[in-house]
Design a protein around this motif. Structure first.
Motif, PDB file in Angstrom:
ATOM      1  N   SER A  91       0.855  -1.195   0.000  1.00 20.74           N
ATOM      2  CA  SER A  91       0.000   0.000   0.000  1.00 20.74           C
ATOM      3  C   SER A  91       0.888   1.241   0.000  1.00 20.74           C
ATOM      4  O   SER A  91       2.079   1.171   0.338  1.00 20.74           O
ATOM      5  CB  SER A  91      -0.898   0.016   1.241  1.00 20.74           C
ATOM      6  OG  SER A  91      -0.116   0.205   2.417  1.00 20.74           O
ATOM      7  N   THR A  92       0.308   2.384  -0.371  1.00 19.37           N
ATOM      8  CA  THR A  92       1.093   3.625  -0.385  1.00 19.37           C
ATOM      9  C   THR A  92       1.521   4.008   1.029  1.00 19.37           C
ATOM     10  O   THR A  92       2.621   4.531   1.228  1.00 19.37           O
ATOM     11  CB  THR A  92       0.277   4.759  -1.016  1.00 19.37           C
ATOM     12  OG1 THR A  92      -0.985   4.889  -0.352  1.00 19.37           O
ATOM     13  CG2 THR A  92       0.034   4.500  -2.495  1.00 19.37           C
ATOM     14  N   ALA A  93       0.657   3.734   2.015  1.00 14.58           N
ATOM     15  CA  ALA A  93       1.019   4.037   3.412  1.00 14.58           C
ATOM     16  C   ALA A  93       2.234   3.219   3.835  1.00 14.58           C
ATOM     17  O   ALA A  93       3.171   3.745   4.461  1.00 14.58           O
ATOM     18  CB  ALA A  93      -0.172   3.748   4.327  1.00 14.58           C
ATOM     19  N   GLU A 150       0.656  12.780  -9.141  1.00 16.56           N
ATOM     20  CA  GLU A 150       0.290  12.346  -7.781  1.00 16.56           C
ATOM     21  C   GLU A 150      -0.821  11.296  -7.844  1.00 16.56           C
ATOM     22  O   GLU A 150      -0.787  10.293  -7.115  1.00 16.56           O
ATOM     23  CB  GLU A 150      -0.165  13.533  -6.946  1.00 16.56           C
ATOM     24  CG  GLU A 150      -0.445  13.165  -5.491  1.00 16.56           C
ATOM     25  CD  GLU A 150      -0.868  14.361  -4.658  1.00 16.56           C
ATOM     26  OE1 GLU A 150      -0.974  14.206  -3.424  1.00 16.56           O
ATOM     27  OE2 GLU A 150      -1.092  15.436  -5.226  1.00 16.56           O
ATOM     28  N   GLU A 151      -1.791  11.497  -8.720  1.00 14.44           N
ATOM     29  CA  GLU A 151      -2.867  10.511  -8.872  1.00 14.44           C
ATOM     30  C   GLU A 151      -2.320   9.193  -9.398  1.00 14.44           C
ATOM     31  O   GLU A 151      -2.787   8.105  -9.001  1.00 14.44           O
ATOM     32  CB  GLU A 151      -3.944  11.060  -9.817  1.00 14.44           C
ATOM     33  CG  GLU A 151      -4.800  12.157  -9.208  1.00 14.44           C
ATOM     34  CD  GLU A 151      -5.782  12.750 -10.203  1.00 14.44           C
ATOM     35  OE1 GLU A 151      -6.965  12.909  -9.835  1.00 14.44           O
ATOM     36  OE2 GLU A 151      -5.360  13.054 -11.356  1.00 14.44           O
ATOM     37  N   MET A 152      -1.347   9.275 -10.278  1.00 14.31           N
ATOM     38  CA  MET A 152      -0.711   8.055 -10.781  1.00 14.31           C
ATOM     39  C   MET A 152      -0.094   7.264  -9.627  1.00 14.31           C
ATOM     40  O   MET A 152      -0.225   6.037  -9.560  1.00 14.31           O
ATOM     41  CB  MET A 152       0.365   8.390 -11.814  1.00 14.31           C
ATOM     42  CG  MET A 152      -0.165   8.799 -13.174  1.00 14.31           C
ATOM     43  SD  MET A 152      -0.938   7.423 -14.050  1.00 14.31           S
ATOM     44  CE  MET A 152       0.466   6.362 -14.342  1.00 14.31           C
ATOM     45  N   ALA A 153       0.549   7.961  -8.724  1.00 15.92           N
ATOM     46  CA  ALA A 153       1.190   7.296  -7.585  1.00 15.92           C
ATOM     47  C   ALA A 153       0.171   6.552  -6.732  1.00 15.92           C
ATOM     48  O   ALA A 153       0.417   5.416  -6.296  1.00 15.92           O
ATOM     49  CB  ALA A 153       1.959   8.315  -6.759  1.00 15.92           C
ATOM     50  N   TYR A 154      -0.990   7.157  -6.519  1.00 17.73           N
ATOM     51  CA  TYR A 154      -1.986   6.560  -5.625  1.00 17.73           C
ATOM     52  C   TYR A 154      -2.908   5.570  -6.335  1.00 17.73           C
ATOM     53  O   TYR A 154      -3.718   4.912  -5.681  1.00 17.73           O
ATOM     54  CB  TYR A 154      -2.772   7.654  -4.913  1.00 17.73           C
ATOM     55  CG  TYR A 154      -1.947   8.277  -3.798  1.00 17.73           C
ATOM     56  CD1 TYR A 154      -1.933   7.713  -2.526  1.00 17.73           C
ATOM     57  CD2 TYR A 154      -1.134   9.387  -4.037  1.00 17.73           C
ATOM     58  CE1 TYR A 154      -1.156   8.255  -1.509  1.00 17.73           C
ATOM     59  CE2 TYR A 154      -0.355   9.936  -3.035  1.00 17.73           C
ATOM     60  CZ  TYR A 154      -0.360   9.361  -1.782  1.00 17.73           C
ATOM     61  OH  TYR A 154       0.425   9.890  -0.768  1.00 17.73           O
ATOM     62  N   ALA A 156      -1.837   2.932  -7.328  1.00 14.83           N
ATOM     63  CA  ALA A 156      -1.309   1.660  -6.842  1.00 14.83           C
ATOM     64  C   ALA A 156      -2.152   1.077  -5.711  1.00 14.83           C
ATOM     65  O   ALA A 156      -2.127  -0.138  -5.476  1.00 14.83           O
ATOM     66  CB  ALA A 156       0.138   1.846  -6.381  1.00 14.83           C
ATOM     67  N   ASP A 157      -2.907   1.926  -5.011  1.00 10.89           N
ATOM     68  CA  ASP A 157      -3.760   1.448  -3.918  1.00 10.89           C
ATOM     69  C   ASP A 157      -5.037   0.780  -4.414  1.00 10.89           C
ATOM     70  O   ASP A 157      -5.700   0.064  -3.673  1.00 10.89           O
ATOM     71  CB  ASP A 157      -4.150   2.628  -3.008  1.00 10.89           C
ATOM     72  CG  ASP A 157      -3.090   2.898  -1.939  1.00 10.89           C
ATOM     73  OD1 ASP A 157      -2.371   1.946  -1.574  1.00 10.89           O
ATOM     74  OD2 ASP A 157      -2.975   4.054  -1.488  1.00 10.89           O
ATOM     75  N   ARG A 158      -5.386   0.992  -5.657  1.00  9.79           N
ATOM     76  CA  ARG A 158      -6.654   0.479  -6.168  1.00  9.79           C
ATOM     77  C   ARG A 158      -6.551  -1.018  -6.511  1.00  9.79           C
ATOM     78  O   ARG A 158      -5.455  -1.551  -6.691  1.00  9.79           O
ATOM     79  CB  ARG A 158      -7.066   1.247  -7.428  1.00  9.79           C
ATOM     80  CG  ARG A 158      -7.353   2.717  -7.193  1.00  9.79           C
ATOM     81  CD  ARG A 158      -7.896   3.332  -8.467  1.00  9.79           C
ATOM     82  NE  ARG A 158      -8.122   4.773  -8.337  1.00  9.79           N
ATOM     83  CZ  ARG A 158      -8.638   5.523  -9.303  1.00  9.79           C
ATOM     84  NH1 ARG A 158      -8.959   4.979 -10.486  1.00  9.79           N
ATOM     85  NH2 ARG A 158      -8.819   6.819  -9.119  1.00  9.79           N
ATOM     86  N   GLY A 225       2.592   0.060  -9.266  1.00  7.72           N
ATOM     87  CA  GLY A 225       2.692  -0.964  -8.223  1.00  7.72           C
ATOM     88  C   GLY A 225       3.681  -0.594  -7.139  1.00  7.72           C
ATOM     89  O   GLY A 225       4.012   0.578  -6.940  1.00  7.72           O
ATOM     90  N   PHE A 226       4.197  -1.635  -6.466  1.00  2.55           N
ATOM     91  CA  PHE A 226       5.065  -1.421  -5.299  1.00  2.55           C
ATOM     92  C   PHE A 226       6.393  -2.165  -5.425  1.00  2.55           C
ATOM     93  O   PHE A 226       6.772  -2.963  -4.587  1.00  2.55           O
ATOM     94  CB  PHE A 226       4.336  -1.848  -4.021  1.00  2.55           C
ATOM     95  CG  PHE A 226       3.103  -1.046  -3.734  1.00  2.55           C
ATOM     96  CD1 PHE A 226       3.203   0.224  -3.169  1.00  2.55           C
ATOM     97  CD2 PHE A 226       1.850  -1.537  -4.053  1.00  2.55           C
ATOM     98  CE1 PHE A 226       2.064   0.982  -2.923  1.00  2.55           C
ATOM     99  CE2 PHE A 226       0.708  -0.794  -3.799  1.00  2.55           C
ATOM    100  CZ  PHE A 226       0.807   0.472  -3.236  1.00  2.55           C
ATOM    101  N   GLY A 227       7.089  -1.921  -6.499  1.00  2.00           N
ATOM    102  CA  GLY A 227       8.406  -2.540  -6.662  1.00  2.00           C
ATOM    103  C   GLY A 227       8.312  -3.945  -7.200  1.00  2.00           C
ATOM    104  O   GLY A 227       7.576  -4.214  -8.146  1.00  2.00           O
ATOM    105  N   ASP A 228       9.053  -4.866  -6.585  1.00  2.00           N
ATOM    106  CA  ASP A 228       9.046  -6.253  -7.056  1.00  2.00           C
ATOM    107  C   ASP A 228       7.621  -6.788  -7.084  1.00  2.00           C
ATOM    108  O   ASP A 228       6.840  -6.558  -6.165  1.00  2.00           O
ATOM    109  CB  ASP A 228       9.919  -7.127  -6.150  1.00  2.00           C
ATOM    110  CG  ASP A 228      11.395  -6.847  -6.352  1.00  2.00           C
ATOM    111  OD1 ASP A 228      11.766  -6.435  -7.462  1.00  2.00           O
ATOM    112  OD2 ASP A 228      12.170  -7.033  -5.401  1.00  2.00           O
TER     113      ASP A 228
END
Length: 238
Positions: A91-93, A150-154, A156-158, A225-228
């Motif tokens: 998650s982004t958090a 910024e929206e692109m970054a978040y 990833a949470d969807r 996403g979140f890396g790997d």
């Protein structure tokens, strides 16, 4: 009456002394003087010498090439084995808590050792939008709404089905170029791009860049996403 040689009192043979000496000094063929023979070794031709030198040079060059290739391959494997994962949670958090940052070049949250912030900043100014920004579409049409960085970054949470954005062939070409530069600078780890290694990604880029699709055509889909990747995620990317 003449006396026969056998009846004479002399013990000398019939052949006189000078003649005896002459016969006794005659040499046989295996007693020939070695100085009478001169070696007739055939000199090497210039062409044979050059050919021999070229052959040896080629063998040495090939051996050195093999040694260098094996050394580089071993060094890459050692380096890859020692590289920490590009993992940033789920998650982004969690990503922010781990010190990760969204990287638009990789369209992924990445830790510091997997980013090249200098190259990413250059990439973000190489677009076809205002001030060199890239345009990220919610669908593969120019009429769709645009996402900010910024929206692109978040995104990833969807859920997976909702975290997709779209951009142009031009975006993809520049992504390929800067990712290859990043790889040469030693900061690339290719798993988070959807490819298991840099060679596969380079081949993908080469094919895409020669397809002849118009540069402004919106056909490139991306899922932040979140890396790997998570288990099984590589099969769904590409």
């Amino acid at each position: 009456m003449m006396n026969s040689p056998s009846s004479s009192g002399s013990s000398e043979p019939f052949i006189p002394k000078p003649s005896k000496a002459e016969y006794s000094e005659v040499r046989t063929s295996d007693e020939e003087d070695p100085n009478l023979f001169v070696s007739q070794t055939r000199p090497k031709s210039r062409l044979r010498t050059i050919f021999s030198w070229i052959s040896k040079t080629i063998i040495i060059v090939l051996a050195l090439h093999s040694l260098i290739t094996l050394s580089i391959s071993a060094a890459i494997r050692i380096r890859e084995a020692a590289l920490p994962a590009c993992y940033c949670g789920t998650s982004t958090a969690e990503a922010l808590a781990m010190g990760c940052k969204y990287d638009s070049l990789a369209t992924s949250w990445l830790p510091p050792h997997c980013r090249d912030d200098e190259l990413t900043a250059l990439f973000e100014r190489a677009g076809n939008g205002p001030g060199g920004a890239w345009l990220y579409h919610a669908a593969n049409t120019s009429a769709s709404r645009l996402y900010s960085l910024e929206e692109m970054a978040y995104l990833a949470d969807r859920p997976d089905a909702e975290r997709q954005a779209w951009s142009t062939i031009d975006w993809h070409n520049m992504h390929c170029f800067y990712t290859l530069v990043k790889q040469m600078r030693g900061r690339a780890k290719m798993e988070y791009t959807g490819f298991p290694d840099a060679t596969a990604h380079a081949e993908h880029c080469a094919v895409a860049m020669t397809d002849g699709i118009p540069r402004n055509k919106i056909v490139i889909g991306m899922s932040p996403g979140f890396g790997d990747p998570r288990l099984g995620e590589l099969r769904n990317m590409g």
